[in-house]
Design an enzyme around this catalytic site. Structure first.
Site, PDB file in Angstrom:
ATOM      1  N   LYS A 104       0.862  -1.181   0.000  1.00 42.68           N
ATOM      2  CA  LYS A 104       0.000   0.000   0.000  1.00 42.68           C
ATOM      3  C   LYS A 104       0.894   1.224   0.000  1.00 42.68           C
ATOM      4  CE  LYS A 104      -3.982   2.078   0.413  1.00 42.68           C
ATOM      5  NZ  LYS A 104      -3.650   2.773  -0.853  1.00 42.68           N
ATOM      6  N   GLN A 125       7.268   3.725   3.904  1.00 38.05           N
ATOM      7  CA  GLN A 125       5.857   3.343   3.954  1.00 38.05           C
ATOM      8  C   GLN A 125       5.642   2.063   4.767  1.00 38.05           C
ATOM      9  OE1 GLN A 125       3.884   5.470   1.599  1.00 38.05           O
ATOM     10  NE2 GLN A 125       2.248   4.912   2.995  1.00 38.05           N
ATOM     11  N   LYS A 128       5.440   3.217   8.403  1.00 32.90           N
ATOM     12  CA  LYS A 128       4.277   4.088   8.590  1.00 32.90           C
ATOM     13  C   LYS A 128       2.998   3.270   8.595  1.00 32.90           C
ATOM     14  CE  LYS A 128       4.352   7.586   5.975  1.00 32.90           C
ATOM     15  NZ  LYS A 128       4.262   8.608   4.949  1.00 32.90           N
ATOM     16  N   LYS A 140       5.214   1.777  -3.095  1.00 34.66           N
ATOM     17  CA  LYS A 140       5.160   3.156  -3.610  1.00 34.66           C
ATOM     18  C   LYS A 140       5.420   3.095  -5.105  1.00 34.66           C
ATOM     19  CE  LYS A 140       4.690   7.481  -2.290  1.00 34.66           C
ATOM     20  NZ  LYS A 140       3.877   8.067  -1.215  1.00 34.66           N
ATOM     21  N   GLY A 179      -2.888   8.311  -4.262  1.00 34.21           N
ATOM     22  CA  GLY A 179      -2.244   9.523  -4.784  1.00 34.21           C
ATOM     23  C   GLY A 179      -1.010   9.904  -3.983  1.00 34.21           C
ATOM     24  N   ASP A 180      -0.288  10.856  -4.497  1.00 29.25           N
ATOM     25  CA  ASP A 180       0.841  11.501  -3.804  1.00 29.25           C
ATOM     26  C   ASP A 180       1.077  12.793  -4.599  1.00 29.25           C
ATOM     27  OD1 ASP A 180       3.058  11.036  -1.679  1.00 29.25           O
ATOM     28  OD2 ASP A 180       4.229  11.596  -3.418  1.00 29.25           O
ATOM     29  N   THR A 224      -4.515  13.385   5.468  1.00 27.40           N
ATOM     30  CA  THR A 224      -3.105  13.567   5.831  1.00 27.40           C
ATOM     31  C   THR A 224      -2.924  14.891   6.565  1.00 27.40           C
ATOM     32  OG1 THR A 224      -2.522  12.304   3.869  1.00 27.40           O
ATOM     33  CG2 THR A 224      -0.742  13.489   4.958  1.00 27.40           C
ATOM     34  N   ASN A 255      -2.313  19.134  -1.390  1.00 21.83           N
ATOM     35  CA  ASN A 255      -3.318  18.394  -0.628  1.00 21.83           C
ATOM     36  C   ASN A 255      -3.033  18.386   0.879  1.00 21.83           C
ATOM     37  OD1 ASN A 255      -3.864  15.302   0.463  1.00 21.83           O
ATOM     38  ND2 ASN A 255      -5.618  16.256  -0.521  1.00 21.83           N
ATOM     39  N   SER A 392      -6.939   5.602   3.858  1.00 22.80           N
ATOM     40  CA  SER A 392      -6.949   4.741   2.670  1.00 22.80           C
ATOM     41  C   SER A 392      -7.312   3.313   3.068  1.00 22.80           C
ATOM     42  CB  SER A 392      -5.577   4.730   1.991  1.00 22.80           C
ATOM     43  OG  SER A 392      -5.450   5.815   1.111  1.00 22.80           O
TER      44      SER A 392
HETATM   45  P1  NDP Z   1       0.688  18.025  -3.886  1.00 18.78           P
HETATM   46  O1  NDP Z   1       1.205  17.751  -5.240  1.00 18.78           O
HETATM   47  O2  NDP Z   1      -0.774  18.152  -3.687  1.00 18.78           O
HETATM   48  O3  NDP Z   1       1.367  19.359  -3.304  1.00 18.78           O
HETATM   49  C1  NDP Z   1       2.736  19.526  -3.202  1.00 18.78           C
HETATM   50  C2  NDP Z   1       2.970  20.962  -2.796  1.00 18.78           C
HETATM   51  O4  NDP Z   1       4.345  21.170  -2.490  1.00 18.78           O
HETATM   52  C3  NDP Z   1       2.623  21.935  -3.915  1.00 18.78           C
HETATM   53  O5  NDP Z   1       2.159  23.109  -3.328  1.00 18.78           O
HETATM   54  C4  NDP Z   1       3.993  22.168  -4.558  1.00 18.78           C
HETATM   55  O6  NDP Z   1       4.100  23.393  -5.256  1.00 18.78           O
HETATM   56  C5  NDP Z   1       4.849  22.204  -3.328  1.00 18.78           C
HETATM   57  N1  NDP Z   1       6.252  21.939  -3.624  1.00 18.78           N
HETATM   58  C6  NDP Z   1       6.770  20.954  -4.373  1.00 18.78           C
HETATM   59  N2  NDP Z   1       8.116  21.049  -4.378  1.00 18.78           N
HETATM   60  C7  NDP Z   1       8.402  22.127  -3.616  1.00 18.78           C
HETATM   61  C8  NDP Z   1       9.585  22.748  -3.222  1.00 18.78           C
HETATM   62  N3  NDP Z   1      10.773  22.293  -3.640  1.00 18.78           N
HETATM   63  N4  NDP Z   1       9.501  23.805  -2.396  1.00 18.78           N
HETATM   64  C9  NDP Z   1       8.299  24.282  -1.982  1.00 18.78           C
HETATM   65  N5  NDP Z   1       7.151  23.748  -2.338  1.00 18.78           N
HETATM   66  C10 NDP Z   1       7.203  22.672  -3.133  1.00 18.78           C
HETATM   67  O7  NDP Z   1       1.306  16.888  -2.933  1.00 18.78           O
HETATM   68  P2  NDP Z   1       0.804  16.390  -1.528  1.00 18.78           P
HETATM   69  O8  NDP Z   1       0.301  17.526  -0.730  1.00 18.78           O
HETATM   70  O9  NDP Z   1      -0.034  15.204  -1.733  1.00 18.78           O
HETATM   71  O10 NDP Z   1       2.170  15.849  -0.897  1.00 18.78           O
HETATM   72  C11 NDP Z   1       3.079  16.697  -0.205  1.00 18.78           C
HETATM   73  C12 NDP Z   1       4.029  15.835   0.607  1.00 18.78           C
HETATM   74  O11 NDP Z   1       3.286  15.042   1.536  1.00 18.78           O
HETATM   75  C13 NDP Z   1       4.872  14.839  -0.182  1.00 18.78           C
HETATM   76  O12 NDP Z   1       6.120  14.666   0.467  1.00 18.78           O
HETATM   77  C14 NDP Z   1       4.071  13.554  -0.071  1.00 18.78           C
HETATM   78  O13 NDP Z   1       4.864  12.397  -0.262  1.00 18.78           O
HETATM   79  C15 NDP Z   1       3.595  13.665   1.362  1.00 18.78           C
HETATM   80  N6  NDP Z   1       2.437  12.843   1.697  1.00 18.78           N
HETATM   81  C16 NDP Z   1       1.249  13.001   1.034  1.00 18.78           C
HETATM   82  C17 NDP Z   1       0.156  12.244   1.382  1.00 18.78           C
HETATM   83  C18 NDP Z   1      -1.175  12.457   0.773  1.00 18.78           C
HETATM   84  O14 NDP Z   1      -2.139  11.858   1.276  1.00 18.78           O
HETATM   85  N7  NDP Z   1      -1.316  13.291  -0.225  1.00 18.78           N
HETATM   86  C19 NDP Z   1       0.264  11.184   2.423  1.00 18.78           C
HETATM   87  C20 NDP Z   1       1.530  11.179   3.126  1.00 18.78           C
HETATM   88  C21 NDP Z   1       2.558  11.965   2.726  1.00 18.78           C
HETATM   89  P3  NDP Z   1       3.742  23.474  -6.833  1.00 18.78           P
HETATM   90  O15 NDP Z   1       2.260  23.643  -6.874  1.00 18.78           O
HETATM   91  O16 NDP Z   1       4.509  24.665  -7.286  1.00 18.78           O
HETATM   92  O17 NDP Z   1       4.223  22.202  -7.452  1.00 18.78           O
END
Ligand code: NDP
Length: 460
Positions: A104, A125, A128, A140, A179-180, A224, A255, A392
């Site tokens: 997962k 993962q 976690k 992943k 998603g991620d 999350t 997200n 999930s």
């Molecule tokens: P999204 O794609 O929805 O959002 C990512 C955000 O981070 C965007 O705002 C993006 O900006 C920004 N970003 C990317 N790179 C950089 C950077 N170098 N500096 C500053 N901002 C940056 O992803 P998620 O919110 O889903 O995921 C974010 C993190 O959380 C990841 O590490 C992911 O692995 C982790 N995560 C997510 C889960 C989930 O349920 N979604 C679960 C557990 C962990 P821009 O719009 O410009 O690309």
């Protein structure tokens, strides 16, 4: 007494030597996979007290087995853009560990994706997912495809091509992606449609993060971000502190960030800054989450546009300076290694009290050391952001039962799971002599269940 101390010392030295030798083997076998090596080092180092107390794990070569994926799939993803040009991307799925349940873990679409990134995420993962208490193994996947600037049709064609291959390797009892970064409900929808077509059956539980109309769970979208805040709230309360009235900085605006901002605001904190990969916004009145939601979730715009609607707010190019803003709580929710040693020191000198990792591995190993040495309350990603995968797993449970639970039911389960993860992690840190160190506590609590299941199932 002296003899017991001497024996303990010998066991500790043996455990340290074992961990060092196992880590060197990982480095040798995975040259240049720096992110993977970083994730492995953090986990291995924190397990020394477990091996000193329970040497039988060493005889089972548990680290060698845990750090080698059960399976790693790499595949070609050809697709055609709107002008008829052909592109080829690379797709990955790592099926890391299935000792306690089907693999997962999410799918990430971002140009930085490579084997090292996918392996670091898949490895984390495992622990976690174990911490959530749900029956799910670790996996992943993703692609180096860049969804930015692509039309809806291009995204759909890419997702269909990606799933044409991936569908041969996943299933509701085998491997359940979600998603991620770069993969939200739209992409999950396109991939689910293609999976259904390829397999010729309605297997709702094959993907999570689905739309509510076709088997998705309420609260999955929020899970999350909400989960990180529930965890930080629990950690602060345990130490006599309160989230209410705190000033908070949240990086990112995706997200995880959006729903972390929403929950902090709901619980009486004030989020004064958030960012995207272009820069960050500082809003002394508190970030307006509805504006961020519309800009990012609906209009796919940049954070720079926030100031047009909120002229009192300020926008700064570049994102790392977001950590120079004074705050009580820092929630890095964007991407890996976004807080380095310098930023960690800056946060501390500005009085930060708690750090909660929403993103995966957002703090470098050096930054984590800085936080732990200065007694800042530090909630590591493995524990703090487990709410997404936990819900999930609840989505999978609902799909199996062909039932849908209410928002309140799922949210209550999420809150209870985050509380349990905190309690299990803090107890493990106390049991192994590192009281209050949640990095060690979370790794140990996650590890033991998986390691015991692997041993019980024999050498497979
Ligand atoms: P999204 O794609 O929805 O959002 C990512 C955000 O981070 C965007 O705002 C993006 O900006 C920004 N970003 C990317 N790179 C950089 C950077 N170098 N500096 C500053 N901002 C940056 O992803 P998620 O919110 O889903 O995921 C974010 C993190 O959380 C990841 O590490 C992911 O692995 C982790 N995560 C997510 C889960 C989930 O349920 N979604 C679960 C557990 C962990 P821009 O719009 O410009 O690309």
């Amino acid at each position: 007494m002296k003899t017991i101390e001497k024996m303990e010392q010998t066991h500790l030295q043996e455990a340290q030597a074992y961990v060092q030798q196992a880590y060197e083997a990982v480095q040798k076998r995975n040259p240049n996979h720096v992110e993977f090596q970083q994730a492995v080092k953090e986990v291995f180092d924190s397990l020394v007290p477990v091996f000193a107390k329970h040497p039988h794990y060493m005889k089972q070569a548990i680290l060698e087995r845990l750090s080698e994926p059960e399976r790693l799939i790499s595949f070609r993803v050809p697709w055609v853009d709107d002008e008829g040009n052909i592109h080829v991307n690379r797709g990955f799925r790592v099926q890391f560990n299935s000792a306690i349940g089907p693999y997962k873990g999410g799918l990430r679409f971002h140009p930085s994706v490579n084997e090292s990134i996918i392996k670091f995420l898949g490895f984390e993962q495992i622990f976690k997912n174990s911490l959530t208490g749900q029956p799910i193994g670790g996996g992943k996947g993703g692609s180096d495809f860049d969804p930015k600037g692509k039309s809806d049709s291009e995204i759909m064609r890419f997702c269909q091509s990606f799933m044409s291959e991936l569908s041969q390797h996943i299933g509701p009892d085998l491997d359940v992606p979600a998603g991620d970064i770069g993969v939200g409900a739209r992409e999950v929808g396109y991939m689910f449609g293609q999976y259904k077509k390829m397999r010729g059956g309605y297997e709702a539980g094959v993907l999570t993060g689905k739309g509510l109309e076709y088997g998705g769970s309420l609260v999955r979208k929020e899970a999350t971000g909400y989960g990180v805040v529930y965890f930080v709230d629990e950690m602060m309360k345990d130490k006599g502190l309160s989230l209410q009235g705190s000033t908070v900085v949240v990086s990112g605006s995706g997200n995880v960030s959006i729903y972390a901002i929403e929950k902090v605001t709901e619980l009486g904190g004030k989020v004064v800054a958030c960012s995207d990969s272009g820069g960050y916004v500082y809003d002394s009145k508190g970030i307006n989450v509805d504006t961020v939601k519309r800009l990012k979730e609906v209009e796919q715009k940049r954070m720079s546009e926030y100031v047009q609607e909120h002229p009192h707010a300020e926008y700064y190019e570049g994102c790392s300076n977001i950590w120079s803003i004074p705050c009580d709580i820092a929630l890095p929710c964007a991407t890996q290694n976004e807080i380095d040693e310098y930023s960690a020191n800056l946060l501390i000198s500005n009085g930060v009290k708690a750090v909660g990792e929403g993103a995966n591995m957002p703090s470098t190993l050096e930054a984590i050391d800085v936080f732990l040495e200065s007694n800042v309350l530090f909630a590591p990603a493995k524990a703090a952001n487990a709410g997404g995968v936990a819900v999930s797993a609840l989505e999978m449970a609902q799909n199996s039962q062909r039932l849908s639970w209410t928002f309140e039911e799922v949210d209550a389960k999420l809150k209870a799971i985050m509380k349990n993860i905190y309690q299990d992690s803090i107890s493990a840190s106390e049991d192994y002599g590192t009281s209050g160190n949640l990095v060690v506590g979370a790794n140990i609590a996650g590890f033991k269940k998986v390691a015991d299941a692997m041993i019980a199932q024999g050498l497979i």
